[in-house]
Design a protein around this motif. Structure first.
Motif, PDB file in Angstrom:
ATOM      1  N   HIS A 121       0.830  -1.209   0.000  1.00 59.45           N
ATOM      2  CA  HIS A 121       0.000   0.000   0.000  1.00 59.45           C
ATOM      3  C   HIS A 121       0.866   1.261   0.000  1.00 59.45           C
ATOM      4  CE1 HIS A 121      -3.871   1.808   0.153  1.00 59.45           C
ATOM      5  NE2 HIS A 121      -3.874   2.172   1.417  1.00 59.45           N
ATOM      6  N   GLY A 122       2.155   1.084  -0.390  1.00 59.28           N
ATOM      7  CA  GLY A 122       3.073   2.216  -0.403  1.00 59.28           C
ATOM      8  C   GLY A 122       3.722   2.432   0.955  1.00 59.28           C
ATOM      9  N   PHE A 162      -0.568  -4.098  -5.692  1.00 60.22           N
ATOM     10  CA  PHE A 162      -0.541  -2.791  -5.044  1.00 60.22           C
ATOM     11  C   PHE A 162      -1.960  -2.239  -4.966  1.00 60.22           C
ATOM     12  CE2 PHE A 162      -0.173   1.904  -5.595  1.00 60.22           C
ATOM     13  CZ  PHE A 162       0.524   2.208  -4.425  1.00 60.22           C
ATOM     14  N   ARG A 163      -2.229  -1.494  -3.919  1.00 61.21           N
ATOM     15  CA  ARG A 163      -3.486  -0.741  -3.857  1.00 61.21           C
ATOM     16  C   ARG A 163      -3.153   0.739  -3.689  1.00 61.21           C
ATOM     17  NH1 ARG A 163      -8.150  -2.868  -0.153  1.00 61.21           N
ATOM     18  NH2 ARG A 163      -8.770  -3.892  -2.100  1.00 61.21           N
ATOM     19  N   PHE A 164      -3.696   1.541  -4.600  1.00 56.67           N
ATOM     20  CA  PHE A 164      -3.493   2.981  -4.504  1.00 56.67           C
ATOM     21  C   PHE A 164      -4.207   3.534  -3.273  1.00 56.67           C
ATOM     22  CE2 PHE A 164      -2.868   2.257  -9.055  1.00 56.67           C
ATOM     23  CZ  PHE A 164      -1.784   3.072  -9.333  1.00 56.67           C
ATOM     24  N   PRO A 165      -3.562   4.389  -2.499  1.00 56.36           N
ATOM     25  CA  PRO A 165      -4.289   5.100  -1.450  1.00 56.36           C
ATOM     26  C   PRO A 165      -5.474   5.846  -2.068  1.00 56.36           C
ATOM     27  CG  PRO A 165      -1.928   5.390  -1.154  1.00 56.36           C
ATOM     28  CD  PRO A 165      -2.109   4.691  -2.474  1.00 56.36           C
ATOM     29  N   ASN A 166      -6.639   5.676  -1.492  1.00 58.66           N
ATOM     30  CA  ASN A 166      -7.891   6.253  -1.998  1.00 58.66           C
ATOM     31  C   ASN A 166      -8.442   5.517  -3.225  1.00 58.66           C
ATOM     32  OD1 ASN A 166      -5.945   9.073  -1.521  1.00 58.66           O
ATOM     33  ND2 ASN A 166      -7.614   8.627  -0.112  1.00 58.66           N
ATOM     34  N   GLY A 167      -7.734   4.481  -3.695  1.00 63.15           N
ATOM     35  CA  GLY A 167      -8.199   3.722  -4.850  1.00 63.15           C
ATOM     36  C   GLY A 167      -7.772   4.344  -6.163  1.00 63.15           C
ATOM     37  N   TRP A 194     -11.601  -2.219  -5.007  1.00 60.97           N
ATOM     38  CA  TRP A 194     -12.587  -2.957  -4.221  1.00 60.97           C
ATOM     39  C   TRP A 194     -13.972  -2.683  -4.807  1.00 60.97           C
ATOM     40  CZ3 TRP A 194      -9.785   1.224  -2.538  1.00 60.97           C
ATOM     41  CH2 TRP A 194     -10.480   2.417  -2.364  1.00 60.97           C
ATOM     42  N   ASN A 195     -14.922  -3.514  -4.467  1.00 64.21           N
ATOM     43  CA  ASN A 195     -16.304  -3.280  -4.912  1.00 64.21           C
ATOM     44  C   ASN A 195     -17.307  -3.433  -3.775  1.00 64.21           C
ATOM     45  OD1 ASN A 195     -16.193  -6.050  -4.603  1.00 64.21           O
ATOM     46  ND2 ASN A 195     -17.295  -6.516  -6.499  1.00 64.21           N
ATOM     47  N   ALA A 196     -16.792  -3.537  -2.546  1.00 60.34           N
ATOM     48  CA  ALA A 196     -17.668  -3.625  -1.366  1.00 60.34           C
ATOM     49  C   ALA A 196     -16.929  -3.032  -0.178  1.00 60.34           C
ATOM     50  CB  ALA A 196     -18.052  -5.076  -1.083  1.00 60.34           C
ATOM     51  N   LEU A 197     -17.676  -2.410   0.734  1.00 55.45           N
ATOM     52  CA  LEU A 197     -17.046  -1.776   1.889  1.00 55.45           C
ATOM     53  C   LEU A 197     -18.091  -1.444   2.945  1.00 55.45           C
ATOM     54  CD1 LEU A 197     -16.166   1.948   0.956  1.00 55.45           C
ATOM     55  CD2 LEU A 197     -17.931   0.579  -0.138  1.00 55.45           C
ATOM     56  N   ASN A 198     -17.604  -1.145   4.150  1.00 54.03           N
ATOM     57  CA  ASN A 198     -18.514  -0.722   5.223  1.00 54.03           C
ATOM     58  C   ASN A 198     -18.320   0.757   5.586  1.00 54.03           C
ATOM     59  OD1 ASN A 198     -16.106  -0.717   6.626  1.00 54.03           O
ATOM     60  ND2 ASN A 198     -16.686  -2.338   8.064  1.00 54.03           N
ATOM     61  N   ASN A 199     -17.464   1.444   4.818  1.00 50.50           N
ATOM     62  CA  ASN A 199     -17.197   2.874   5.030  1.00 50.50           C
ATOM     63  C   ASN A 199     -16.586   3.167   6.401  1.00 50.50           C
ATOM     64  OD1 ASN A 199     -17.992   4.058   2.540  1.00 50.50           O
ATOM     65  ND2 ASN A 199     -20.146   3.831   3.102  1.00 50.50           N
ATOM     66  N   ASP A 200     -15.788   2.247   6.905  1.00 44.22           N
ATOM     67  CA  ASP A 200     -15.247   2.412   8.257  1.00 44.22           C
ATOM     68  C   ASP A 200     -14.226   3.531   8.383  1.00 44.22           C
ATOM     69  OD1 ASP A 200     -13.271   1.144   6.841  1.00 44.22           O
ATOM     70  OD2 ASP A 200     -12.885  -0.418   8.325  1.00 44.22           O
ATOM     71  N   SER A 201     -13.748   4.077   7.256  1.00 43.64           N
ATOM     72  CA  SER A 201     -12.769   5.163   7.336  1.00 43.64           C
ATOM     73  C   SER A 201     -13.355   6.521   6.945  1.00 43.64           C
ATOM     74  CB  SER A 201     -11.575   4.859   6.414  1.00 43.64           C
ATOM     75  OG  SER A 201     -11.979   4.892   5.057  1.00 43.64           O
ATOM     76  N   MET A 202     -14.639   6.528   6.599  1.00 40.46           N
ATOM     77  CA  MET A 202     -15.257   7.767   6.093  1.00 40.46           C
ATOM     78  C   MET A 202     -15.677   8.717   7.206  1.00 40.46           C
ATOM     79  SD  MET A 202     -14.988   7.405   2.881  1.00 40.46           S
ATOM     80  CE  MET A 202     -16.044   8.695   2.241  1.00 40.46           C
ATOM     81  N   LYS A 203     -16.427   8.204   8.152  1.00 43.49           N
ATOM     82  CA  LYS A 203     -16.881   8.999   9.293  1.00 43.49           C
ATOM     83  C   LYS A 203     -17.318   8.045  10.396  1.00 43.49           C
ATOM     84  CE  LYS A 203     -21.781   9.468   8.107  1.00 43.49           C
ATOM     85  NZ  LYS A 203     -22.901  10.411   7.910  1.00 43.49           N
TER      86      LYS A 203
END
Length: 263
Positions: A121-122, A162-167, A194-203
């Motif tokens: 992830h860098g 690799f996964r880009f930060p922020n996608g 990714w194509n699924a998430l719980n938004n745990d880093s958004m708010k």
């Protein structure tokens, strides 16, 4: 006059010798160049087939779930995540940040030895550093690989993923990411979103909201690449991890790691 004839003969012989040497030098050069090309080809791990499989993963209809955790390892959260995964007999994929690997190498080693996939992830998770130049981008990945290798006790390591930060599709540094995709190919890497998430880093969400977010994002999808985080800076994902796993299982999914994609 005789001396002149002898000189001409000598020159003619030397010309023949020079042409013969030149001919064999060209043959030798072509042979060595082909050998180097073949060596480079064998050193390249990612085939076009594997890259295509990874890039099209979210288009698959089979019910496979790849659980991924970004931005770790972290001192408090990662151990709890690893314990819950072990208790539920689930293998996941960790996109680690190089500077955090250097801080907590024992957690990366534990995750690796438990059978989880350690991806890249860098090093800094800082876009201004990551995209400063082509070489800076490549160095961020290679330095992270070096830290992972040290953590797991290997001479070298490359996850090739690799996964880009922020996608990759985020508007943040979008043009830089398009260039960086080409740089990844040069170091035998590809990328995955990714194509699924719980938004745990958004708010900040309640536990029930995190589960609802996940359920909404997986609806009517085949293969899932699920984004979560093992940092705990916004939400305590580990509090809903077991319930999330049970939900995904109840939907008929089988959990896998990226090891399966690299076969």
């Amino acid at each position: 006059m005789k001396l002149l004839i002898m000189n001409k003969k000598t020159i003619k012989r030397l010309s023949y010798i020079f042409l013969i040497i030149l001919f064999f030098s060209v043959i030798l050069f072509i042979y060595l160049d082909n050998n180097n090309s073949n060596a480079n080809q064998t050193e390249k791990y990612l085939s076009d087939e594997i890259i295509k499989k990874i890039q099209n993963i979210c288009k698959n209809t089979e019910k496979t779930a790849y659980l991924t955790f970004d931005d770790g390892p972290s001192k408090i959260v990662t151990p709890k995540v690893l314990e819950i995964l072990k208790q539920n007999n689930i293998l996941a994929n960790f996109f680690v940040v190089g500077k955090h690997v250097a801080e907590y190498p024992e957690l990366v080693k534990q995750a690796y030895e438990d059978g989880h996939f350690i991806a890249n992830h860098g090093y800094s998770h800082n876009n201004s550093k990551l995209y400063k130049s082509k070489q800076d981008f490549i160095n961020e990945i290679l330095e992270t690989d070096t830290e992972i290798a040290k953590a797991i006790g290997k001479n070298t390591y490359s996850s090739h993923i690799f996964r880009f930060p922020n996608g990759s599709m985020s508007k943040i540094h979008y043009s830089d990411k398009k260039k960086a995709i080409k740089y990844l190919e040069e170091i035998d890497y590809t990328y995955i979103d990714w194509n699924a998430l719980n938004n745990d880093s958004m708010k900040k969400y309640s536990n029930s909201e995190l589960i609802a977010n996940l359920k909404k994002s997986v609806k009517n999808k085949g293969t899932l690449v699920i984004l979560m985080h093992d940092t705990g800076d916004v939400n305590k994902t580990y509090d809903v991890l077991e319930e999330s796993i049970n939900f995904i299982k109840s939907e008929g999914y089988e959990f896998k790691t990226f090891y399966d994609l690299l076969k």
